[in-house]
Motif scaffolding. Structure first.
Motif, PDB file in Angstrom:
ATOM      1  N   THR A   1       0.528  -0.851  -0.254  1.00  0.00           N
ATOM      2  CA  THR A   1       0.138  -0.033   0.299  1.00  0.00           C
ATOM      3  C   THR A   1       0.708   1.113   0.385  1.00  0.00           C
ATOM      4  O   THR A   1       2.063   1.372  -0.427  1.00  0.00           O
ATOM      5  CB  THR A   1      -0.926   0.008   1.173  1.00  0.00           C
ATOM      6  OG1 THR A   1      -0.396   0.210   2.947  1.00  0.00           O
ATOM      7  CG2 THR A   1      -1.512  -1.100   1.612  1.00  0.00           C
TER       8      THR A   1
ATOM      9  N   THR B   1      -0.283   3.723   2.456  1.00  0.00           N
ATOM     10  CA  THR B   1       0.426   3.974   3.460  1.00  0.00           C
ATOM     11  C   THR B   1       1.621   4.290   4.168  1.00  0.00           C
ATOM     12  O   THR B   1       2.558   3.433   4.541  1.00  0.00           O
ATOM     13  CB  THR B   1      -0.504   3.176   4.514  1.00  0.00           C
ATOM     14  OG1 THR B   1      -2.052   2.936   4.045  1.00  0.00           O
ATOM     15  CG2 THR B   1      -0.917   3.313   5.704  1.00  0.00           C
TER      16      THR B   1
ATOM     17  N   THR C   1       4.509  -1.584   3.176  1.00  0.00           N
ATOM     18  CA  THR C   1       3.862  -0.714   2.422  1.00  0.00           C
ATOM     19  C   THR C   1       5.105   0.296   1.824  1.00  0.00           C
ATOM     20  O   THR C   1       4.555   0.786   0.774  1.00  0.00           O
ATOM     21  CB  THR C   1       3.961   0.598   3.663  1.00  0.00           C
ATOM     22  OG1 THR C   1       5.210   1.258   4.619  1.00  0.00           O
ATOM     23  CG2 THR C   1       2.651   0.350   4.619  1.00  0.00           C
TER      24      THR C   1
ATOM     25  N   ASP D   1      -0.213   9.262   7.395  1.00  0.00           N
ATOM     26  CA  ASP D   1      -1.368   8.163   8.450  1.00  0.00           C
ATOM     27  C   ASP D   1      -1.604   8.053   9.541  1.00  0.00           C
ATOM     28  O   ASP D   1      -2.399   8.040  10.064  1.00  0.00           O
ATOM     29  CB  ASP D   1      -1.555   7.428   6.874  1.00  0.00           C
ATOM     30  CG  ASP D   1      -1.234   7.624   5.755  1.00  0.00           C
ATOM     31  OD1 ASP D   1      -2.634   8.594   5.033  1.00  0.00           O
ATOM     32  OD2 ASP D   1      -0.698   6.794   4.802  1.00  0.00           O
TER      33      ASP D   1
ATOM     34  N   GLU E   1      -7.356   1.820   7.131  1.00  0.00           N
ATOM     35  CA  GLU E   1      -8.043   1.201   6.575  1.00  0.00           C
ATOM     36  C   GLU E   1      -9.408   1.231   6.693  1.00  0.00           C
ATOM     37  O   GLU E   1     -10.536   1.962   5.228  1.00  0.00           O
ATOM     38  CB  GLU E   1      -8.356   0.067   5.698  1.00  0.00           C
ATOM     39  CG  GLU E   1      -8.864  -0.529   4.017  1.00  0.00           C
ATOM     40  CD  GLU E   1      -8.644  -2.128   3.656  1.00  0.00           C
ATOM     41  OE1 GLU E   1      -9.217  -2.489   2.270  1.00  0.00           O
ATOM     42  OE2 GLU E   1      -7.429  -2.665   4.465  1.00  0.00           O
TER      43      GLU E   1
ATOM     44  N   PRO F   1     -10.214   5.307   7.980  1.00  0.00           N
ATOM     45  CA  PRO F   1      -8.919   6.531   7.548  1.00  0.00           C
ATOM     46  C   PRO F   1      -9.400   7.163   8.481  1.00  0.00           C
ATOM     47  O   PRO F   1     -10.367   8.289   9.073  1.00  0.00           O
ATOM     48  CB  PRO F   1      -9.170   6.671   6.411  1.00  0.00           C
ATOM     49  CG  PRO F   1     -10.746   5.954   6.235  1.00  0.00           C
ATOM     50  CD  PRO F   1     -11.137   4.965   6.976  1.00  0.00           C
TER      51      PRO F   1
END
Length: 298
Positions: A2, A4, A28, A59, A295, A298
């Protein structure tokens, strides 16, 4: 993989910090270990910078270690991270909940309010009152409000006499101030670490003490072993950790002659005991938990 971006608040070079950063990087592609000693907070903007990284643009962060040693200065770091959370960055665990466990008195007061079984405990600034407590308990453990792994703790025995114990108390008070005295309980050579992830039970390991030490911490020569906890014991651990709202924690439990008691709930929890005692990679599971949380919420 991801996109993230999650940083680890911890101690660069330490295994528990780096293994968590390893798992995050694998999932990530992003790796950032933040040493709070090098973080700068701009009060007028609310921006936190770590070298060339603006933490407010991440994040999330996982708070693995706020300091190598607990002290009032750790509270200041918690407040800085509270500012980060206020800007919208998700923190696992939240600074508010971590802060409740940095100071031993605040943490055990919450457990007492939650009716969790604890060793008999007395708090006072009076040396005379502390001597009376030692006499009442017969043997007491004197604990600093800020410490981990039994550092700075002393065993005081009523049989040593008033003069000896007065000297020890006065020396302790000069360094730490308040007396936090807990009745000495027979650990039977071991105590337990009960691991919870997102409030759910993960596993239990035993710390088996060195014969020459009064405590069972790994710092004092203890070893990890697997332990099959009963449903009743797991429920005790669950009630203890439920006094807080932590992403990951370990509850320290002792099996005494008078029944099980909780010593403390960890602000951060340890990965080593789960891995060495139970064969569970808790760092990997925490990483998965955090990614799922980000996820879904968020």
């Amino acid at each position: 993989m991801t996109d993230t971006r999650i940083a680890v608040i911890g101690t660069p070079g330490k295994w528990s910090t780096e293994v968590l950063a390893d798992h995050l990087e694998q999932r990530t592609g992003f790796r950032c270990v933040v040493d709070m000693a090098d973080v700068v907070l701009e009060l007028e903007t609310g921006i936190l910078r770590y070298r060339d990284v603006v933490l407010n643009e991440l994040d999330g962060v996982i708070i693995k270690k706020i300091s190598e040693t607990y002290s009032p200065a750790a509270d200041d770091r918690i407040r800085m991270l509270g500012s980060l959370e206020s800007s919208g960055v998700r923190c696992f665990s939240t600074p508010e909940q971590v802060g409740r466990l940095i100071n031993r008195l605040e943490g055990t007061s919450a457990l007492a309010a939650g009716k969790v079984a604890l060793p008999a405990t007395r708090i006072t600034e009076s040396t005379e009152a502390a001597l009376d407590v030692i006499t009442l308990f017969g043997k007491a453990i004197l604990k600093p409000l800020y410490s981990t792994k039994a550092r700075g703790m002393e065993v005081l025995n009523a049989e040593d006499g008033t003069e000896t114990n007065t000297g020890k108390l006065n020396a302790f008070k000069a360094e730490h101030g308040l007396f936090y005295l807990q009745k000495f309980v027979n650990l039977g050579g071991q105590d337990l670490g009960m691991v919870f992830l997102g409030g759910e039970y993960l596993c239990t390991y035993a710390r088996v003490g060195d014969a020459n030490a009064w405590n069972t911490t790994i710092h004092s020569g203890g070893k990890y072993q697997a332990y099959d906890a009963s449903p009743e014991l797991i429920e005790l651990g669950r009630r203890a950790q439920a006094c807080f709202d932590l992403s990951f924690t370990t509850v320290d439990i002792a099996l005494t002659d008078e029944g099980p008691v909780v010593f403390e709930v960890s602000a951060f929890g340890g990965f080593s005991g789960a891995l060495k005692g139970c064969g569970i990679d808790a760092a990997e599971k925490l990483c998965d938990h955090v990614l799922k949380e980000l996820e879904n919420n968020p």
